[in-house]
Write a protein that holds these residues in place. Structure first.
Motif, PDB file in Angstrom:
ATOM      1  N   GLY A 112      42.518  36.986  40.189  1.00 20.91           N
ATOM      2  CA  GLY A 112      43.464  36.382  39.321  1.00 20.91           C
ATOM      3  C   GLY A 112      44.449  35.522  40.178  1.00 20.91           C
ATOM      4  O   GLY A 112      44.459  35.843  41.372  1.00 20.91           O
ATOM      5  N   THR A 116      46.010  28.373  37.833  1.00 20.48           N
ATOM      6  CA  THR A 116      44.682  27.980  38.719  1.00 20.48           C
ATOM      7  C   THR A 116      44.550  26.425  38.777  1.00 20.48           C
ATOM      8  O   THR A 116      43.715  26.112  39.610  1.00 20.48           O
ATOM      9  CB  THR A 116      43.242  28.717  38.104  1.00 20.48           C
ATOM     10  OG1 THR A 116      43.580  28.354  36.578  1.00 20.48           O
ATOM     11  CG2 THR A 116      43.534  30.075  37.906  1.00 20.48           C
ATOM     12  N   ILE A 128      36.423  30.059  39.432  1.00 12.15           N
ATOM     13  CA  ILE A 128      37.204  29.981  38.275  1.00 12.15           C
ATOM     14  C   ILE A 128      36.306  29.489  36.961  1.00 12.15           C
ATOM     15  O   ILE A 128      36.512  30.110  35.811  1.00 12.15           O
ATOM     16  CB  ILE A 128      38.487  29.055  38.534  1.00 12.15           C
ATOM     17  CG1 ILE A 128      39.420  29.293  39.420  1.00 12.15           C
ATOM     18  CG2 ILE A 128      39.226  28.620  37.211  1.00 12.15           C
ATOM     19  CD1 ILE A 128      40.438  28.393  40.202  1.00 12.15           C
ATOM     20  N   ALA A 129      35.760  28.523  37.242  1.00 14.98           N
ATOM     21  CA  ALA A 129      34.645  27.988  36.057  1.00 14.98           C
ATOM     22  C   ALA A 129      33.815  29.252  35.530  1.00 14.98           C
ATOM     23  O   ALA A 129      33.457  28.992  34.361  1.00 14.98           O
ATOM     24  CB  ALA A 129      33.908  27.095  36.556  1.00 14.98           C
ATOM     25  N   LYS A 130      33.632  30.201  36.560  1.00 15.14           N
ATOM     26  CA  LYS A 130      32.574  31.124  35.941  1.00 15.14           C
ATOM     27  C   LYS A 130      33.375  32.300  35.408  1.00 15.14           C
ATOM     28  O   LYS A 130      32.582  33.390  34.872  1.00 15.14           O
ATOM     29  CB  LYS A 130      31.908  31.727  37.213  1.00 15.14           C
ATOM     30  CG  LYS A 130      30.853  30.986  37.600  1.00 15.14           C
ATOM     31  CD  LYS A 130      30.142  31.437  39.097  1.00 15.14           C
ATOM     32  CE  LYS A 130      29.048  30.496  39.608  1.00 15.14           C
ATOM     33  NZ  LYS A 130      28.447  30.839  40.595  1.00 15.14           N
ATOM     34  N   GLY A 131      34.771  32.085  35.265  1.00 14.98           N
ATOM     35  CA  GLY A 131      35.601  33.174  34.674  1.00 14.98           C
ATOM     36  C   GLY A 131      35.850  34.472  35.625  1.00 14.98           C
ATOM     37  O   GLY A 131      36.333  35.454  35.066  1.00 14.98           O
ATOM     38  N   ARG A 132      35.481  34.359  36.814  1.00 15.00           N
ATOM     39  CA  ARG A 132      35.706  35.390  37.860  1.00 15.00           C
ATOM     40  C   ARG A 132      37.091  35.423  38.163  1.00 15.00           C
ATOM     41  O   ARG A 132      37.535  36.470  38.943  1.00 15.00           O
ATOM     42  CB  ARG A 132      34.714  35.325  38.841  1.00 15.00           C
ATOM     43  CG  ARG A 132      33.351  35.567  38.503  1.00 15.00           C
ATOM     44  CD  ARG A 132      32.339  35.407  39.429  1.00 15.00           C
ATOM     45  NE  ARG A 132      32.461  36.355  40.577  1.00 15.00           N
ATOM     46  CZ  ARG A 132      31.569  36.175  41.578  1.00 15.00           C
ATOM     47  NH1 ARG A 132      30.569  35.456  41.852  1.00 15.00           N
ATOM     48  NH2 ARG A 132      31.857  37.165  42.682  1.00 15.00           N
ATOM     49  N   LYS A 134      40.726  35.006  36.843  1.00 12.43           N
ATOM     50  CA  LYS A 134      41.590  34.766  35.652  1.00 12.43           C
ATOM     51  C   LYS A 134      43.006  34.103  35.812  1.00 12.43           C
ATOM     52  O   LYS A 134      43.601  34.175  36.787  1.00 12.43           O
ATOM     53  CB  LYS A 134      42.026  36.006  35.083  1.00 12.43           C
ATOM     54  CG  LYS A 134      40.669  36.886  34.849  1.00 12.43           C
ATOM     55  CD  LYS A 134      39.673  36.267  33.668  1.00 12.43           C
ATOM     56  CE  LYS A 134      38.759  37.192  33.361  1.00 12.43           C
ATOM     57  NZ  LYS A 134      37.734  36.582  32.399  1.00 12.43           N
ATOM     58  N   GLU A 135      43.082  33.341  34.986  1.00 15.71           N
ATOM     59  CA  GLU A 135      44.772  32.303  34.838  1.00 15.71           C
ATOM     60  C   GLU A 135      45.601  33.439  34.459  1.00 15.71           C
ATOM     61  O   GLU A 135      45.454  34.373  33.524  1.00 15.71           O
ATOM     62  CB  GLU A 135      44.269  31.419  33.609  1.00 15.71           C
ATOM     63  CG  GLU A 135      45.814  30.922  33.579  1.00 15.71           C
ATOM     64  CD  GLU A 135      46.271  29.884  34.558  1.00 15.71           C
ATOM     65  OE1 GLU A 135      47.510  30.405  35.029  1.00 15.71           O
ATOM     66  OE2 GLU A 135      45.720  29.013  35.425  1.00 15.71           O
TER      67      GLU A 135
END
Length: 374
Positions: A112, A116, A128-132, A134-135
């Motif tokens: 996190g 971001t 970040i693009a892969k969701g790994r 978190k914002e």
């Protein structure tokens, strides 16, 4: 009498044995304690003991009167100042931390980050693009509910003062917070040496040492190359914010860069490790004939500078097109690459400045952070 003598001898023997044991224990303890060599950074120490390590942060924020000690062990503890290492899930709060994770090869441990969009590195942007990654919202108002869901092993934060309610809240949730003061270091190599701070969190001390040694060697080699030119171009820096011209003080890390690049920074003899706040008249009087202008505030073109204040166009560096800035080199979401990467790679910053000030040196080198303003 014989009984008394025997008692005295016995007591002396017991005392000698006791003293020997204490001396032996002290020697053993001394052997088991090893302070890791930190050459440039003043804000932290690492101390190795037999079964654990201690990370000591001496300057977590400006004018700090207290130090923070964190025990690093291989087993989990309920103590909020004891961390199990290596860390497997981490949250950091400054883009300056991102390159240090990447060079250690542990960027995949980042779960996190607040804001971001500030991150420029392509490697971490892919995560970040892969969701790994978190914002987590704003760095001063982290989304604590999401943070609790992520359950990181540690949050590496930075603080402007001792009264940080957000970090206190995070600790009450049972998540350890380790303060990082790399931004307070007064020398370029001092900032870069905080790679060792992250190295100890991931049991990668040897890797961190090796990485820093290469950066240090490259920096010092570039510094020597800069001295090959007998000419020292004069330099001004900064620009107006409202009615005040902010520029580096003579003892700041920015001034150190300019000195090591073999330039004549016109305010190099001033006191202070931060910035100077001057009137535009005094800056123009002293700097109107400077050869080079570095980082003219956050303007991205000469036209913007001229529109902002007509006096800018009267500087020699403006007229001879010798203005250089880092504001036009950004990541895909607008983050400034200089702010993110420069603290970890001061050797590249120095090479940029040498290339600008001494074009005949480092002929095959291309600017990493700076570019000429048109």
């Amino acid at each position: 009498m014989n009984y008394l003598k025997a008692a005295i001898v016995s007591t002396l023997l017991l005392t000698l044995v006791s003293c020997h044991k204490k001396s032996e224990n002290a020697a053993t303890k001394k052997q088991h304690k090893e302070v890791v060599t930190i050459k440039y950074a003043k804000g932290f120490d690492i101390v190795n003991f037999k079964n654990y390590r201690k990370l000591v942060v001496k300057a977590p924020y400006k004018d700090a009167k207290e130090t923070f000690e964190y025990i690093l062990t291989s087993s989990k503890s309920k103590n909020i100042n004891t961390l199990k290492v290596p860390v497997n899930a981490i949250v950091v709060t400054s883009t300056t931390h991102i390159p240090m994770l990447e060079v250690l090869g542990v960027e995949d441990k980042l779960v996190g980050f607040p804001h971001t969009s500030y991150i420029s590195s392509k490697k971490t942007r892919n995560l970040i693009a892969k969701g790994r990654v978190k914002e987590l919202g704003h760095e001063e108002r982290i989304n604590t509910e999401l943070l609790l869901d992520l359950q990181p092993d540690v949050v590496v934060g930075f603080s402007l003062g001792s009264n940080n309610k957000m970090f206190a809240t995070i600790q009450k949730m049972g998540i350890p917070v380790v303060l990082n003061g790399d931004w307070l270091e007064e020398t370029p190599l001092g900032r870069a040496e905080w790679i060792k701070f992250f190295g100890v969190l991931f049991n990668k001390e040897k890797e961190a040492d090796s990485i820093f040694n290469v950066i240090e060697a490259t920096y010092l080699a570039a510094k020597k190359i800069a001295l090959k030119d007998t000419l020292k171009p004069s330099v001004i820096s900064g620009g107006l914010y409202k009615d005040v011209w902010n520029l580096p003080a003579g003892e700041s890390f920015e001034a150190t860069f300019l000195k090591d690049a073999n330039t004549k920074y016109l305010w190099e003899n001033t006191k202070g490790k931060g910035s100077l706040s001057l009137s535009i008249e005094s800056v123009f009087d002293k700097g109107k004939n400077a050869d080079i202008w570095i980082s003219p505030s956050f303007y991205s073109s000469k036209e913007q500078l001229k529109k902002a204040n007509s006096i800018y166009a009267k500087f020699k560096a403006f007229q001879e097109n010798n203005l250089y800035s880092f504001v036009n080199k950004r990541g895909e979401t607008g983050g400034l690459i200089y702010f993110e990467l420069a603290p970890t790679r001061p050797d590249l910053v120095l090479k940029d400045l040498i290339k600008i000030a001494h074009p005949n040196l480092l002929k095959n080198y291309e600017l990493t952070f700076f570019e000429k303003l048109n």
